[in-house]
Write a protein that holds these residues in place. Sequence first.
Motif, PDB file in Angstrom:
ATOM      1  N   ALA A  34     -12.086  -5.811   4.547  1.00  0.00           N
ATOM      2  CA  ALA A  34     -10.781  -5.797   3.891  1.00  0.00           C
ATOM      3  C   ALA A  34     -10.045  -4.484   4.176  1.00  0.00           C
ATOM      4  O   ALA A  34      -8.824  -4.479   4.376  1.00  0.00           O
ATOM      5  CB  ALA A  34     -10.944  -6.016   2.389  1.00  0.00           C
ATOM      6  N   LYS A  35     -10.757  -3.366   4.207  1.00  0.00           N
ATOM      7  CA  LYS A  35     -10.112  -2.088   4.545  1.00  0.00           C
ATOM      8  C   LYS A  35      -9.647  -2.068   5.997  1.00  0.00           C
ATOM      9  O   LYS A  35      -8.552  -1.592   6.308  1.00  0.00           O
ATOM     10  CB  LYS A  35     -11.079  -0.923   4.298  1.00  0.00           C
ATOM     11  CG  LYS A  35     -10.940  -0.259   2.952  1.00  0.00           C
ATOM     12  CD  LYS A  35      -9.540   0.314   2.707  1.00  0.00           C
ATOM     13  CE  LYS A  35      -9.485   1.083   1.396  1.00  0.00           C
ATOM     14  NZ  LYS A  35      -8.091   1.401   0.994  1.00  0.00           N
ATOM     15  N   GLN A  36     -10.488  -2.583   6.898  1.00  0.00           N
ATOM     16  CA  GLN A  36     -10.114  -2.617   8.317  1.00  0.00           C
ATOM     17  C   GLN A  36      -8.808  -3.386   8.507  1.00  0.00           C
ATOM     18  O   GLN A  36      -7.904  -2.943   9.220  1.00  0.00           O
ATOM     19  CB  GLN A  36     -11.254  -3.261   9.133  1.00  0.00           C
ATOM     20  CG  GLN A  36     -10.939  -3.498  10.600  1.00  0.00           C
ATOM     21  CD  GLN A  36     -10.839  -2.219  11.417  1.00  0.00           C
ATOM     22  OE1 GLN A  36     -11.223  -1.145  10.961  1.00  0.00           O
ATOM     23  NE2 GLN A  36     -10.311  -2.326  12.618  1.00  0.00           N
ATOM     24  N   VAL A  37      -8.705  -4.537   7.835  1.00  0.00           N
ATOM     25  CA  VAL A  37      -7.501  -5.354   7.969  1.00  0.00           C
ATOM     26  C   VAL A  37      -6.331  -4.692   7.228  1.00  0.00           C
ATOM     27  O   VAL A  37      -5.189  -4.737   7.698  1.00  0.00           O
ATOM     28  CB  VAL A  37      -7.770  -6.791   7.467  1.00  0.00           C
ATOM     29  CG1 VAL A  37      -6.531  -7.654   7.641  1.00  0.00           C
ATOM     30  CG2 VAL A  37      -8.943  -7.412   8.222  1.00  0.00           C
ATOM     31  N   HIS A  38      -6.604  -4.068   6.103  1.00  0.00           N
ATOM     32  CA  HIS A  38      -5.593  -3.314   5.336  1.00  0.00           C
ATOM     33  C   HIS A  38      -4.903  -2.276   6.235  1.00  0.00           C
ATOM     34  O   HIS A  38      -3.693  -2.101   6.184  1.00  0.00           O
ATOM     35  CB  HIS A  38      -6.313  -2.651   4.160  1.00  0.00           C
ATOM     36  CG  HIS A  38      -5.544  -1.644   3.373  1.00  0.00           C
ATOM     37  ND1 HIS A  38      -4.701  -1.971   2.336  1.00  0.00           N
ATOM     38  CD2 HIS A  38      -5.521  -0.282   3.443  1.00  0.00           C
ATOM     39  CE1 HIS A  38      -4.191  -0.866   1.806  1.00  0.00           C
ATOM     40  NE2 HIS A  38      -4.677   0.174   2.454  1.00  0.00           N
ATOM     41  N   TRP A  39      -5.684  -1.615   7.064  1.00  0.00           N
ATOM     42  CA  TRP A  39      -5.134  -0.571   7.936  1.00  0.00           C
ATOM     43  C   TRP A  39      -4.428  -1.142   9.160  1.00  0.00           C
ATOM     44  O   TRP A  39      -3.563  -0.484   9.739  1.00  0.00           O
ATOM     45  CB  TRP A  39      -6.270   0.351   8.425  1.00  0.00           C
ATOM     46  CG  TRP A  39      -6.949   1.134   7.350  1.00  0.00           C
ATOM     47  CD1 TRP A  39      -6.373   1.723   6.264  1.00  0.00           C
ATOM     48  CD2 TRP A  39      -8.349   1.420   7.253  1.00  0.00           C
ATOM     49  NE1 TRP A  39      -7.323   2.342   5.504  1.00  0.00           N
ATOM     50  CE2 TRP A  39      -8.544   2.183   6.083  1.00  0.00           C
ATOM     51  CE3 TRP A  39      -9.455   1.102   8.044  1.00  0.00           C
ATOM     52  CZ2 TRP A  39      -9.804   2.643   5.678  1.00  0.00           C
ATOM     53  CZ3 TRP A  39     -10.712   1.552   7.645  1.00  0.00           C
ATOM     54  CH2 TRP A  39     -10.869   2.322   6.478  1.00  0.00           C
ATOM     55  N   VAL A  49       0.420  -8.341   1.986  1.00  0.00           N
ATOM     56  CA  VAL A  49      -0.962  -8.515   2.456  1.00  0.00           C
ATOM     57  C   VAL A  49      -1.718  -7.187   2.399  1.00  0.00           C
ATOM     58  O   VAL A  49      -2.884  -7.127   1.976  1.00  0.00           O
ATOM     59  CB  VAL A  49      -0.976  -9.112   3.884  1.00  0.00           C
ATOM     60  CG1 VAL A  49      -2.395  -9.165   4.437  1.00  0.00           C
ATOM     61  CG2 VAL A  49      -0.345 -10.498   3.891  1.00  0.00           C
ATOM     62  N   HIS A  50      -1.032  -6.119   2.806  1.00  0.00           N
ATOM     63  CA  HIS A  50      -1.634  -4.780   2.778  1.00  0.00           C
ATOM     64  C   HIS A  50      -2.106  -4.428   1.359  1.00  0.00           C
ATOM     65  O   HIS A  50      -3.249  -3.962   1.161  1.00  0.00           O
ATOM     66  CB  HIS A  50      -0.567  -3.790   3.257  1.00  0.00           C
ATOM     67  CG  HIS A  50      -0.926  -2.348   3.186  1.00  0.00           C
ATOM     68  ND1 HIS A  50      -1.789  -1.745   4.072  1.00  0.00           N
ATOM     69  CD2 HIS A  50      -0.514  -1.367   2.347  1.00  0.00           C
ATOM     70  CE1 HIS A  50      -1.900  -0.463   3.772  1.00  0.00           C
ATOM     71  NE2 HIS A  50      -1.136  -0.202   2.721  1.00  0.00           N
ATOM     72  N   LEU A  51      -1.284  -4.676   0.386  1.00  0.00           N
ATOM     73  CA  LEU A  51      -1.652  -4.351  -1.002  1.00  0.00           C
ATOM     74  C   LEU A  51      -2.719  -5.299  -1.531  1.00  0.00           C
ATOM     75  O   LEU A  51      -3.647  -4.887  -2.245  1.00  0.00           O
ATOM     76  CB  LEU A  51      -0.409  -4.390  -1.894  1.00  0.00           C
ATOM     77  CG  LEU A  51       0.674  -3.355  -1.561  1.00  0.00           C
ATOM     78  CD1 LEU A  51       1.885  -3.554  -2.458  1.00  0.00           C
ATOM     79  CD2 LEU A  51       0.136  -1.930  -1.703  1.00  0.00           C
ATOM     80  N   LEU A  53      -5.038  -6.732   0.097  1.00  0.00           N
ATOM     81  CA  LEU A  53      -6.338  -6.407   0.678  1.00  0.00           C
ATOM     82  C   LEU A  53      -7.051  -5.312  -0.107  1.00  0.00           C
ATOM     83  O   LEU A  53      -8.280  -5.330  -0.236  1.00  0.00           O
ATOM     84  CB  LEU A  53      -6.163  -5.999   2.141  1.00  0.00           C
ATOM     85  CG  LEU A  53      -5.893  -7.184   3.070  1.00  0.00           C
ATOM     86  CD1 LEU A  53      -5.238  -6.728   4.354  1.00  0.00           C
ATOM     87  CD2 LEU A  53      -7.184  -7.923   3.348  1.00  0.00           C
ATOM     88  N   ASP A  54      -6.289  -4.378  -0.641  1.00  0.00           N
ATOM     89  CA  ASP A  54      -6.942  -3.337  -1.437  1.00  0.00           C
ATOM     90  C   ASP A  54      -7.477  -3.868  -2.762  1.00  0.00           C
ATOM     91  O   ASP A  54      -8.430  -3.305  -3.312  1.00  0.00           O
ATOM     92  CB  ASP A  54      -5.979  -2.173  -1.686  1.00  0.00           C
ATOM     93  CG  ASP A  54      -6.288  -0.968  -0.806  1.00  0.00           C
ATOM     94  OD1 ASP A  54      -7.310  -1.006  -0.078  1.00  0.00           O
ATOM     95  OD2 ASP A  54      -5.521   0.002  -0.837  1.00  0.00           O
ATOM     96  N   GLU A  55      -6.911  -4.951  -3.263  1.00  0.00           N
ATOM     97  CA  GLU A  55      -7.481  -5.588  -4.449  1.00  0.00           C
ATOM     98  C   GLU A  55      -8.862  -6.150  -4.121  1.00  0.00           C
ATOM     99  O   GLU A  55      -9.797  -6.061  -4.938  1.00  0.00           O
ATOM    100  CB  GLU A  55      -6.555  -6.697  -4.950  1.00  0.00           C
ATOM    101  CG  GLU A  55      -5.198  -6.192  -5.431  1.00  0.00           C
ATOM    102  CD  GLU A  55      -4.262  -7.328  -5.819  1.00  0.00           C
ATOM    103  OE1 GLU A  55      -4.699  -8.493  -5.893  1.00  0.00           O
ATOM    104  OE2 GLU A  55      -3.070  -7.041  -6.042  1.00  0.00           O
TER     105      GLU A  55
HETATM  106 FE   LIG Z   1      -4.481   2.231   1.785  1.00  0.00          FE
END
Ligand SMILES: [Fe+2]
Length: 156
Positions: A34-39, A49-51, A53-55
């Motif tokens: 999830a972090k990899q895709v977040h970045w 989607v970015h936000l 993913l951090d959930e």
């Molecule tokens: Fe972030």
Amino acid sequence: MYVVKSPLSDADLKIVSEALQGALVDLVDLSLVAKQVHWNVVGPRFRSVHLQLDEVVDVARAHSDTVAERASALGVSPDGRAVTVAASSGIGAVAEGWVKDADAVGTLVAALGAVITRMRERVAATGDADPVSQDLFIGITGDLEKHHWMFQAESV
Ligand SMILES: [Fe+2]
């Protein structure tokens, strides 16, 4: 070396420790995916989607700690090392590089689906051996299925 005495029989402990260890690696890997895709997510839906993913990262990290500490409480050493996660995670490898927003959603649908399938197997496997650990798996599965629903709802 056994530091903590388990309340479970050896047979039950074997079942439960395998389930907890499997859940640990799946949840650690889910947090990393999830972090990899977040970045790396790009596209018109970037921000939502970015936000979102951090959930998932927060949920996966919190639950990985819960299952690891449940293992410790049962006298089983949890193994969250990168080499162990890489060798035994149920989530497929994520490609390197930028990810279009629609593909990011698809990646999370697949990753959450894989973890949920294995988590439900752990629910079924641990009911007799240790209902306390089973209760953790049930709660974790509910949280993951909520996020799975939301990513699927974005896939249409
Ligand atoms: Fe972030």
